[in-house]
Design a protein around this motif. Structure first.
Motif, PDB file in Angstrom:
ATOM      1  N   THR A 657       3.755  -5.768  -3.565  1.00 40.33           N
ATOM      2  CA  THR A 657       2.727  -5.234  -2.597  1.00 40.33           C
ATOM      3  C   THR A 657       2.901  -4.122  -1.892  1.00 40.33           C
ATOM      4  O   THR A 657       1.942  -3.336  -1.659  1.00 40.33           O
ATOM      5  CB  THR A 657       2.214  -6.689  -1.745  1.00 40.33           C
ATOM      6  N   CYS A 661       0.747  -0.568  -1.820  1.00 34.86           N
ATOM      7  CA  CYS A 661       0.056  -0.372  -0.434  1.00 34.86           C
ATOM      8  C   CYS A 661       0.385   1.254  -0.167  1.00 34.86           C
ATOM      9  O   CYS A 661      -0.582   2.016   0.007  1.00 34.86           O
ATOM     10  CB  CYS A 661       0.376  -1.036   0.553  1.00 34.86           C
ATOM     11  N   LYS A 665      -2.123   4.358  -0.181  1.00 39.77           N
ATOM     12  CA  LYS A 665      -2.328   5.164   0.976  1.00 39.77           C
ATOM     13  C   LYS A 665      -1.942   6.916   0.539  1.00 39.77           C
ATOM     14  O   LYS A 665      -2.413   7.736   0.941  1.00 39.77           O
ATOM     15  CB  LYS A 665      -1.304   4.954   2.119  1.00 39.77           C
ATOM     16  N   LEU A 695      -5.963  -5.213  -1.294  1.00 41.61           N
ATOM     17  CA  LEU A 695      -5.795  -3.805  -1.094  1.00 41.61           C
ATOM     18  C   LEU A 695      -6.482  -3.002  -2.293  1.00 41.61           C
ATOM     19  O   LEU A 695      -7.047  -1.921  -1.646  1.00 41.61           O
ATOM     20  CB  LEU A 695      -4.027  -3.379  -1.494  1.00 41.61           C
ATOM     21  N   PHE A 724      -4.213  -1.552   6.151  1.00 39.41           N
ATOM     22  CA  PHE A 724      -3.138  -1.020   5.213  1.00 39.41           C
ATOM     23  C   PHE A 724      -1.880  -0.770   6.326  1.00 39.41           C
ATOM     24  O   PHE A 724      -0.960  -0.898   5.943  1.00 39.41           O
ATOM     25  CB  PHE A 724      -3.696   0.321   5.115  1.00 39.41           C
ATOM     26  N   PHE A 727      -0.121  -4.407   6.246  1.00 38.33           N
ATOM     27  CA  PHE A 727       0.802  -4.436   5.209  1.00 38.33           C
ATOM     28  C   PHE A 727       1.798  -3.526   5.154  1.00 38.33           C
ATOM     29  O   PHE A 727       2.904  -3.774   4.620  1.00 38.33           O
ATOM     30  CB  PHE A 727      -0.446  -3.929   4.035  1.00 38.33           C
ATOM     31  N   SER A 728       1.722  -2.216   5.565  1.00 37.64           N
ATOM     32  CA  SER A 728       3.015  -1.578   5.454  1.00 37.64           C
ATOM     33  C   SER A 728       3.860  -1.865   6.411  1.00 37.64           C
ATOM     34  O   SER A 728       5.369  -1.823   6.377  1.00 37.64           O
ATOM     35  CB  SER A 728       2.427  -0.128   5.951  1.00 37.64           C
TER      36      SER A 728
END
Length: 744
Positions: A657, A661, A665, A695, A724, A727-728
């Motif tokens: 994941t 992500c 981006k 995502l 986002f 998630f990062s």
């Protein structure tokens, strides 16, 4: 009459002499103007020592000759004045001569009358004879006296005229003798220089003849040469002394109804894009502030090599002479935009420091201080704990506040400016205290550091005797060292073929189970490379390519069976690209950096392994930092393998994941389909991976929002950015939160 005629000729000669003196004055004036012209030509030829010194010497000697000539004319004028004064005396003597002549004529008549009277006296008249005789004698005496006076006046007049003529002409000739003698002496001193210049002139003639022959040969060579790729050389220099970062000719499309194209001289300077119609014309500003614009290729118009600079208020369409020049201009504009932001950040940093030091008690000062402390705690302090990062990587300046994110090193402000001038393809500079740091980028900075990079890029520095710059060294010395280190890679240790073979073999045989990676699943979960989900009809459907990844449950993360892997571990292509390939899979960032230092292509493809790239292997290796490192060094996020799968496909197949992500981006194409017509979204849906599905759908919605809002819309809304970002953060700092599977 002869004397009177001579006097008239003397007067005429005086007038001619006056005319000659006036002509001499005009001659001297013209000569002075000519000498002034020679001196001006000498001044404008200051760069040519031979011409400048020769012309100055010639002008000096000619000026001396003019001075001599002026003195001679002055002497002639004085002599003429004296002659005029003497002429007055001669005219006075001439009047005496005329008076004496009148007396002579009168006495001559009286003498004739006395002779006639004496001849007429009768012989028989003695007293008349005696009287006539006495008158004749007296008249003769008077005549003799008058004759003597008359002759005296004639002799005096002739003597004075002769002496004055000879004296004047003698003086004139002596003046000429002196003038030409001085000129001879003057030019005799100049003669050695003239002989030397004659020799140089002969050599110049020979050189000119040789150059003409060489040019003729070049002309013949030009006829045979291919000029299809003969582009003008353009250089991007952010630290140019005149402030002009880049300049050259471009075609510009006019904004009128006819859309005509005109060739203009463009330049990037002072954070602006400007052009000139002619060299001395005033500049016309195209973009006031490069930070507010963007640049893009234009392929939808008839002309080739076009690109467009777009600002919030207008756009400017331009055309280069070739594709190479177009790329150079686009890169220059992009670098200038980045430099403008960095310069703004530097100014802000200085203002922040000044504000925090001088107004710490004020609210604004408190905000600056709070923001600075926050930045240090989130980026600076973490990066400084890495070995060697507490001082500048290139010059050793303590407490660096800048970093090169693709090299993962810390820099002082001077070295950061030099790194920016290298271009983003060599170094991408960012502030440790002012810029926002993404979690994966900060994680990358903590993986390498100055010690590791210097061990690679300065391996042979001491062997070659190169001196490492110190704080306070001149900028040009530091710049020369940095270019030798990163651009020329002069100090990188070159490995032998056996060393490369051993290193590649060691990297390719390392087993990196996914359970140990930042994005990995728990060891008890399903196999990441052989995902199986239940289809709608109840059968188990394999989602992998079938040829390798679905052959057995023993497949490792490379997609090769144990037997195939054993054969494949024997390297066939001993290149830095192969080292980067296996180092990316092994999550060995130092080996990856070393491979790039040896010239590895970041988008190198392994033809023996389905044309996979180092970025795809980094996905299989499971390292988020490895993926970020490759992306920062210009790896393509959309390059596909033989199965039509890009890095996003592989990250989705493996359930990574955090990597998915990261790729989204960076602009990964979520609509790309592989040979089985599977998109990342369809793979994620079949695998029931809710996080990646979320995502991908958010990225799709964000793209649609941008397209609907037009060209100048921002990239997504706050909700998209926040999700986002979350998630990062989890992928970098708490990957276990992402290791969740859903069955449906």
């Amino acid at each position: 009459k002869a004397e009177f005629s001579a006097s008239l000729l003397q007067s005429s000669l005086v007038k001619l002499c006056i005319g000659m003196i006036d002509a001499g004055k005009a001659y001297n004036t013209a000569n002075r103007q000519f000498v002034n012209g020679i001196q001006e030509l000498a001044q404008t030829s200051a760069k040519d020592d031979v011409i400048e010194s020769s012309l100055s010497k010639f002008a000096e000697n000619l000026q001396e000759m003019i001075n001599y000539h002026t003195v001679r004319k002055y002497g002639q004028k004085q002599s003429l004045s004296a002659h005029l004064r003497n002429g007055i005396a001669v005219r006075r003597d001439l009047r005496k001569f005329k008076e004496a002549k009148k007396q002579f004529d009168k006495v001559s008549e009286e003498k004739e009358a006395a002779l006639s009277k004496n001849a007429q006296a009768p012989r028989n008249k003695q007293h008349e004879v005696e009287e006539a005789t006495s008158i004749l004698i007296a008249t003769r005496k008077c005549f003799r006296h008058i004759v003597l006076d008359y002759v005296l006046q004639i002799n005096v007049l002739q003597s004075k005229r002769r002496s004055e003529i000879l004296k004047s002409m003698l003086s004139f000739m002596y003046a000429h003798l002196t003038f030409f003698h001085q000129g001879y002496d003057l030019f005799s001193e100049l003669q050695p220089l003239m002989k030397q210049l004659t020799g140089q002139l002969d050599q110049l003639v020979m050189d000119s003849t040789k150059e003409r022959k060489d040019m003729e040969m070049k002309h013949s060579t030009i006829q045979q040469k291919d000029f299809s790729n003969d582009d003008t050389k353009l250089e991007y220099n952010v630290d140019a002394e005149n402030g002009i970062v880049m300049e050259g000719y471009l075609f510009k499309r006019a904004s009128n109804a006819f859309k005509t194209w005109n060739r203009r001289w463009f330049s990037i300077q002072n954070n602006q894009l400007v052009y000139q119609k002619k060299f001395k014309d005033n500049r016309t500003v195209v973009v006031e502030d490069l930070r507010l614009c963007t640049v893009k290729h234009c392929e939808d118009i008839e002309r080739r090599f076009c690109f467009e600079v777009v600002s919030p208020t207008k756009s400017c369409m331009m055309q280069a002479d070739s594709e190479k020049l177009r790329q150079a201009w686009i890169k220059a504009v992009q670098n200038s935009i980045a430099t403008a932001f960095r310069d703004k950040a530097e100014d802000a940093e200085k203002m922040d420091r000044k504000s925090s030091a001088s107004s710490g008690s004020l609210d604004s000062g408190g905000e600056v201080k709070e923001r600075s402390l926050k930045g240090e705690s989130s980026a600076l302090q973490r990066v400084m704990t890495i070995g060697g990062n507490s001082s500048c990587c290139d010059c050793g300046q303590p407490e660096p506040r800048w970093a090169s994110i693709n090299l993962s090193i810390t820099l002082c402000i001077q070295c950061s400016g030099i790194h920016r001038s290298l271009g983003v393809h060599f170094s991408k500079v960012r502030s440790l205290t002012l810029d926002t740091w993404e979690p994966e980028l900060l994680k990358l900075m903590c993986e390498l550091g100055n010690g590791v990079i210097n061990h690679i890029y300065e391996a042979r520095r001491e062997e070659l005797g190169a001196r490492k710059p110190q704080p306070g060294d001149p900028r040009h010395e530091v710049e020369a060292y940095i270019k030798a280190k990163y651009v020329e890679r002069r100090f990188v240790q070159r490995h032998s073929e056996d060393e490369i073979r051993q290193k590649v073999s060691a990297l390719s045989k390392q087993d990196k189970p996914l359970s140990g990676c930042s994005d990995a699943r728990p060891s008890g979960g399903p196999s990441a490379s052989a995902l199986s989900v239940k289809s709608s009809d109840g059968d188990m459907k394999n989602l992998t390519d079938g040829s390798r990844e679905a052959s057995s449950s023993t497949l490792n993360s490379t997609g090769l069976s144990g037997e195939d892997l054993e054969v494949f571990c024997e390297p066939k292509q001993l290149t830095p690209g192969l080292q980067l390939y296996w180092a990316s899979f092994s999550r060995s960032l130092p080996d990856m950096a070393e491979a790039l230092a040896h010239g590895a292509e970041v988008n190198w493809t392994n033809t023996d392994h389905e044309n996979r790239t180092p970025l795809i292997m980094a996905v299989h290796g499971g390292s988020l930092a490895s993926c970020e490192f490759l992306l920062q060094n210009s790896a393509s996020v959309n390059q596909q393998d033989n199965l039509g799968r890009g890095p996003l496909h592989h990250a989705t197949l493996l359930g990574h994941t955090g990597q998915a992500c990261l790729f989204l981006k960076r602009g990964a194409n979520q609509n790309a389909a592989d040979v089985e017509n599977q998109t990342p979204l369809s793979i994620a849906v079949k695998a029931a991976n809710a996080d990646i599905v979320t995502l991908l759908r958010l990225a799709k919605m964000n793209e649609e929002m941008r397209e609907s809002e037009g060209l100048y819309s921002q990239s997504g809304d706050e909700t998209y950015q926040d999700i986002f970002q979350d998630f990062s953060q989890m992928a970098s700092n708490d990957p276990d939160k992402l290791n969740q599977f859903q069955d449906s």
